[in-house]
Scaffold this motif. Structure first.
Motif, PDB file in Angstrom:
ATOM      1  N   UNK A   9       0.813  -1.211   0.000  1.00 17.37           N
ATOM      2  CA  UNK A   9       0.000   0.000   0.000  1.00 17.37           C
ATOM      3  C   UNK A   9       0.849   1.265   0.000  1.00 17.37           C
ATOM      4  N   UNK A  10       0.490   2.220  -0.868  1.00 19.74           N
ATOM      5  CA  UNK A  10       1.206   3.510  -0.884  1.00 19.74           C
ATOM      6  C   UNK A  10       0.250   4.675  -0.636  1.00 19.74           C
ATOM      7  N   UNK A  11      -0.834   4.401   0.066  1.00 18.39           N
ATOM      8  CA  UNK A  11      -1.823   5.455   0.328  1.00 18.39           C
ATOM      9  C   UNK A  11      -1.303   6.460   1.349  1.00 18.39           C
ATOM     10  N   UNK A  12      -1.885   7.661   1.329  1.00 14.88           N
ATOM     11  CA  UNK A  12      -1.533   8.685   2.305  1.00 14.88           C
ATOM     12  C   UNK A  12      -2.712   8.950   3.230  1.00 14.88           C
ATOM     13  N   UNK A  13      -2.409   9.508   4.398  1.00 13.09           N
ATOM     14  CA  UNK A  13      -3.462   9.969   5.291  1.00 13.09           C
ATOM     15  C   UNK A  13      -3.824  11.380   4.861  1.00 13.09           C
ATOM     16  N   UNK A  14      -5.107  11.686   4.688  1.00 14.31           N
ATOM     17  CA  UNK A  14      -5.475  12.961   4.075  1.00 14.31           C
ATOM     18  C   UNK A  14      -5.628  14.151   5.027  1.00 14.31           C
ATOM     19  N   UNK A  15      -5.560  13.925   6.326  1.00 14.73           N
ATOM     20  CA  UNK A  15      -5.939  14.968   7.275  1.00 14.73           C
ATOM     21  C   UNK A  15      -4.905  16.074   7.427  1.00 14.73           C
ATOM     22  N   UNK A  16      -5.384  17.323   7.428  1.00 10.14           N
ATOM     23  CA  UNK A  16      -4.536  18.477   7.749  1.00 10.14           C
ATOM     24  C   UNK A  16      -4.410  18.606   9.269  1.00 10.14           C
ATOM     25  N   UNK A  17      -5.537  18.447   9.956  1.00 11.44           N
ATOM     26  CA  UNK A  17      -5.528  18.587  11.408  1.00 11.44           C
ATOM     27  C   UNK A  17      -4.520  17.646  12.055  1.00 11.44           C
ATOM     28  N   UNK A  18      -4.411  16.421  11.510  1.00 10.08           N
ATOM     29  CA  UNK A  18      -3.509  15.428  12.104  1.00 10.08           C
ATOM     30  C   UNK A  18      -2.050  15.883  12.038  1.00 10.08           C
ATOM     31  N   UNK A  19      -1.703  16.649  11.009  1.00  9.32           N
ATOM     32  CA  UNK A  19      -0.337  17.160  10.878  1.00  9.32           C
ATOM     33  C   UNK A  19      -0.039  18.103  12.035  1.00  9.32           C
ATOM     34  N   UNK A  20      -0.991  18.989  12.317  1.00  8.89           N
ATOM     35  CA  UNK A  20      -0.829  19.916  13.437  1.00  8.89           C
ATOM     36  C   UNK A  20      -0.770  19.160  14.758  1.00  8.89           C
ATOM     37  N   UNK A  21      -1.633  18.177  14.920  1.00  2.95           N
ATOM     38  CA  UNK A  21      -1.646  17.397  16.162  1.00  2.95           C
ATOM     39  C   UNK A  21      -0.304  16.703  16.360  1.00  2.95           C
ATOM     40  N   UNK A  22       0.289  16.254  15.244  1.00  2.05           N
ATOM     41  CA  UNK A  22       1.590  15.588  15.312  1.00  2.05           C
ATOM     42  C   UNK A  22       2.670  16.560  15.777  1.00  2.05           C
ATOM     43  N   UNK A  23       2.698  17.746  15.159  1.00  3.85           N
ATOM     44  CA  UNK A  23       3.710  18.739  15.533  1.00  3.85           C
ATOM     45  C   UNK A  23       3.503  19.242  16.959  1.00  3.85           C
ATOM     46  N   UNK A  24       2.268  19.193  17.442  1.00  4.80           N
ATOM     47  CA  UNK A  24       1.960  19.714  18.776  1.00  4.80           C
ATOM     48  C   UNK A  24       2.029  18.638  19.855  1.00  4.80           C
ATOM     49  N   UNK A  25       2.458  17.413  19.466  1.00  3.82           N
ATOM     50  CA  UNK A  25       2.590  16.320  20.453  1.00  3.82           C
ATOM     51  C   UNK A  25       1.280  16.036  21.173  1.00  3.82           C
ATOM     52  N   UNK A  26       0.209  15.884  20.419  1.00  4.11           N
ATOM     53  CA  UNK A  26      -1.090  15.591  21.010  1.00  4.11           C
ATOM     54  C   UNK A  26      -1.121  14.174  21.581  1.00  4.11           C
ATOM     55  N   UNK A  27      -2.083  13.956  22.476  1.00  2.00           N
ATOM     56  CA  UNK A  27      -2.326  12.629  23.040  1.00  2.00           C
ATOM     57  C   UNK A  27      -3.795  12.303  22.848  1.00  2.00           C
ATOM     58  N   UNK A  28      -4.089  11.080  22.427  1.00  9.01           N
ATOM     59  CA  UNK A  28      -5.469  10.660  22.210  1.00  9.01           C
ATOM     60  C   UNK A  28      -5.921   9.850  23.414  1.00  9.01           C
ATOM     61  N   UNK A  29      -7.056  10.237  24.012  1.00  5.34           N
ATOM     62  CA  UNK A  29      -7.572   9.514  25.173  1.00  5.34           C
ATOM     63  C   UNK A  29      -8.761   8.672  24.751  1.00  5.34           C
ATOM     64  N   UNK A  30      -8.780   7.431  25.223  1.00  2.00           N
ATOM     65  CA  UNK A  30      -9.862   6.530  24.816  1.00  2.00           C
ATOM     66  C   UNK A  30     -10.436   5.793  26.014  1.00  2.00           C
ATOM     67  N   UNK A  31     -11.616   5.181  25.788  1.00  2.00           N
ATOM     68  CA  UNK A  31     -12.192   4.279  26.779  1.00  2.00           C
ATOM     69  C   UNK A  31     -12.601   3.008  26.042  1.00  2.00           C
ATOM     70  N   UNK A  32     -12.342   1.860  26.666  1.00  2.42           N
ATOM     71  CA  UNK A  32     -12.680   0.585  26.046  1.00  2.42           C
ATOM     72  C   UNK A  32     -13.977   0.049  26.616  1.00  2.42           C
ATOM     73  N   UNK A  33     -14.573  -0.977  25.962  1.00  2.00           N
ATOM     74  CA  UNK A  33     -15.850  -1.510  26.453  1.00  2.00           C
ATOM     75  C   UNK A  33     -15.798  -1.977  27.910  1.00  2.00           C
TER      76      UNK A  33
END
Lengths: 316, 142
Positions: free
Chosen positions: A157-181
Motif C-alpha cells: 500500500x502507498x496510500x496517504x493519510x489525508x488529514x490536515x488537522x492530524x499534521x498539526x496534532x503531530x507537531x503539537x505532540x497531542x495525546x489521544x484519550x480513549x475508553x474501552x468496552x
C-alpha cells in the motif's frame, strides 16, 4: 448503503459496549467520512451507534496548562476557539486549510483523525486494493501515484493519510484519550496512533473494536511562529499534494510535520535538530528513507521549498 | 430498518418514520417534498445540498435524517419565496450569481450561513491574523 440498525448512545460506556457487542458496528459522529464510504459500500456496518449526544464537545484547560479537546468538538469550533488561535495557531491554520465550511461544521476532532485515505483505487471498488480487500493487490503501485506516499509505504500500500488537522496534532505532540468496552482508559501519543501500512494496510490505527476516543489533549503551549503551508492543485477545497506544519522558535529551532507524504503524519524528531541549518538539511534528514514513485518524486523538492519558504517567513 | 425522527423544518415540526439509511437530503426531497435542495454529487463535494441546521451550514447528503432529532433545519424554501425573496436570493438575481441554477439553492443557503460565520468571528484559510476576527472582505466571502 447496506441496511443497518441505529441507536443513540447516552453515555460513553453504553456506546463502547454497544459497538463491542454487535460485530461490524461503528460509532457515528459527524459522519462526513463514514457515510461517504457507506454510500460506496466500502464501509458496511450492520449497526450504527450515534455518539453525538455524549457531551464530549467541550474544550477545557488541563492542570498542566494545556488543552483537553472533547472528541466531538466540531472542526469549526476547534479552529475558532480563542485559546487555540492564540496558543496553538498551527492547529487553527491546519483545520481551516481543510475541507469546506459545511464539512468543518459537522466533522469532529476524533473523526478527523480516523478518516480514511482518498486514494482513488481505494474508492473504486472495481480496483484491487489491499486496504479495502486484503490480499487483492494494490492498483496504485504502477498506477497513477501522483498523490501517493513517498515514505513509510510498503509493497502492499502507498496510500496517504489525508488529514490536515492530524499534521498539526503531530507537531503539537497531542495525546489521544480513549475508553474501552470494559471501562479501561488509555492514552495514545499521536505518533503511535496511526500505523504504517506494512503487510496489513487495512489496519490504520491502534484503536481496537469498541474503543471510543473521548478526547485529544495538547501539552502546554510552546510558543514560536506557527505556519501551515498546504500545496494543492486548487486554491481551496482540495487535499494536499504536500503540506508542511511547522513551529519555529526565535533561535531557529522548532518542529516540522509533513502531510501528503505517508500513511500517517510524517514527523522525525531527530531531523528537527537540522532546522537551524535550513530546509534542505532538515528535509534530507526527514526523508532519508523516501522511496518516491516516478510520478510523485516532485514532492521531495516541493517539500524542501515549502519548508524553506516557512523558515524565511518565520525569520522575517 | 426504520427509525422515527422528529425535527423542525422551516419552522414546522415534522415527524418521519424512515429507513435508517435515508440521508437528510433524501428526507427533505423525497419524504417532505422540499425539492429546492438538490443532490449534485451526493458525496459532500459540490454543496448543492447545503442546508442550515441550528444556524450552521452542512451538506445534507452526508448526514442521516435520524441523526437530527430535535434539530431546527432551514432549506431554501424557508429562506424566501418567489413573491418574497430573501435578500440573498434577490442579490443572486441582481448580480447574476448563477449559471444553470441547479446548485444555487445550496449556494444561497451556504452564503447566508457564511455571513453568520464571519459575524461570529470564525476564521477561514484566508484569514491573515488569527488574533482578530475575519472582516467582511471579498476574500473571506470567496
Amino acid at each position: 448503503m447496506r441496511p443497518f440498525s441505529y441507536q443513540r448512545a447516552k453515555t460513553a460506556a453504553e456506546a463502547a459496549e454497544a459497538v463491542a457487542q454487535a460485530p461490524g458496528a461503528r460509532f457515528i459522529a459527524g459522519g462526513t467520512n463514514l457515510l461517504d464510504l457507506m454510500k460506496l459500500q466500502i464501509e458496511t456496518p450492520g449497526h450504527l451507534v450515534d455518539i453525538n449526544g455524549l457531551g464530549l464537545d467541550e474544550i477545557e484547560t488541563t492542570p498542566e496548562g494545556g488543552l483537553r479537546i472533547g472528541a466531538l468538538v466540531r472542526n469549526t469550533d476547534l479552529a475558532a476557539d480563542t485559546r487555540v488561535r492564540k496558543d496553538y495557531g498551527l492547529l487553527s491554520r491546519a483545520l481551516v486549510a481543510g475541507a469546506s465550511g459545511q464539512l468543518r461544521n459537522k466533522a469532529t476532532t476524533a473523526g478527523n483523525l480516523l478518516q480514511r485515505t482518498r486514494c482513488p483505487y481505494f474508492y473504486d471498488t472495481n480496483q484491487p486494493c489491499n486496504k479495502r480487500r486484503p490480499g487483492s493487490g494494490c492498483a496504485a503501485i504502477g498506477g497513477f501515484s501522483r498523490n501517493h506516499a513517498i515514505v513509510g509505504a510498503s509493497e502492499a500500500c502507498i496510500a496517504t493519510h489525508p488529514s490536515d488537522m492530524a499534521i498539526a496534532m503531530s507537531a503539537l505532540d497531542a495525546t489521544v484519550e480513549t475508553v474501552r468496552p470494559d471501562g479501561a482508559k488509555r492514552k495514545i501519543a499521536i505518533a503511535d496512533f496511526h500505523r504504517l501500512p506494512g503487510t496489513k494496510p487495512e489496519i490504520e490505527t491502534v484503536i481496537e473494536a469498541g474503543e471510543l476516543i473521548t478526547a485529544v489533549t495538547l501539552p502546554k503551549p510552546v510558543g514560536g511562529t506557527h505556519v501551515y503551508h498546504k500545496v494543492r492543485d486548487r486554491a481551496s477545497y482540495a487535499f494536499a499534494l504536500i503540506s508542511v506544519g511547522a513551529i519555529v522558535q526565535k533561535d531557529g529551532t522548532g518542529r516540522v510535520a509533513l502531510g501528503g507524504v505517508a500513511h500517517k503524519p510524517w514527523r522525525v524528531e531527530a531531523a528537527e535538530a537540522e532546522l537551524p541549518r535550513g530546509a534542505k538539511a532538515t528535509v534530507s534528514a526527514m526523508l532519508a528513507d523516501a522511496k518516491p514513485t516516478h510520478e510523485n518524486a516532485f514532492k521531495v523538492p516541493l517539500i524542501e521549498r515549502a519548508l524553506g519558504a516557512i523558515l524565511t517567513q518565520a525569520r522575517g | 430498518m426504520t427509525s422515527r425522527v422528529a425535527f423542525t423544518v422551516n419552522g414546522e415540526k415534522r415527524t418521519l418514520d424512515l429507513d435508517t439509511r435515508t440521508t437528510l437530503l433524501d428526507a427533505l426531497r423525497e419524504h417532505l417534498k422540499l425539492t429546492g435542495t438538490k443532490k449534485g454529487c451526493d458525496h459532500g463535494q459540490c454543496g448543492a445540498c447545503t442546508v442550515i441546521v441550528d444556524g450552521r451550514r452542512i451538506n445534507s447528503c452526508l448526514t442521516l435524517a435520524v441523526m437530527h432529532e430535535g434539530d431546527s433545519i432551514t432549506t431554501i424554501e424557508g429562506l424566501g419565496t418567489p413573491d418574497k425573496l430573501h435578500p440573498m436570493q434577490a442579490a443572486f438575481v441582481v448580480h447574476d450569481g448563477y449559471q444553470c441554477g441547479y446548485c444555487t439553492p445550496g449556494q444561497i443557503c451556504s452564503a447566508v450561513a457564511v455571513l453568520d460565520e464571519i459575524k461570529a468571528g470564525i476564521p477561514s484559510h484566508v484569514t491573515a491574523d488569527l488574533g482578530s476576527s475575519p472582516g467582511l472582505s471579498v476574500d473571506e466571502i470567496r
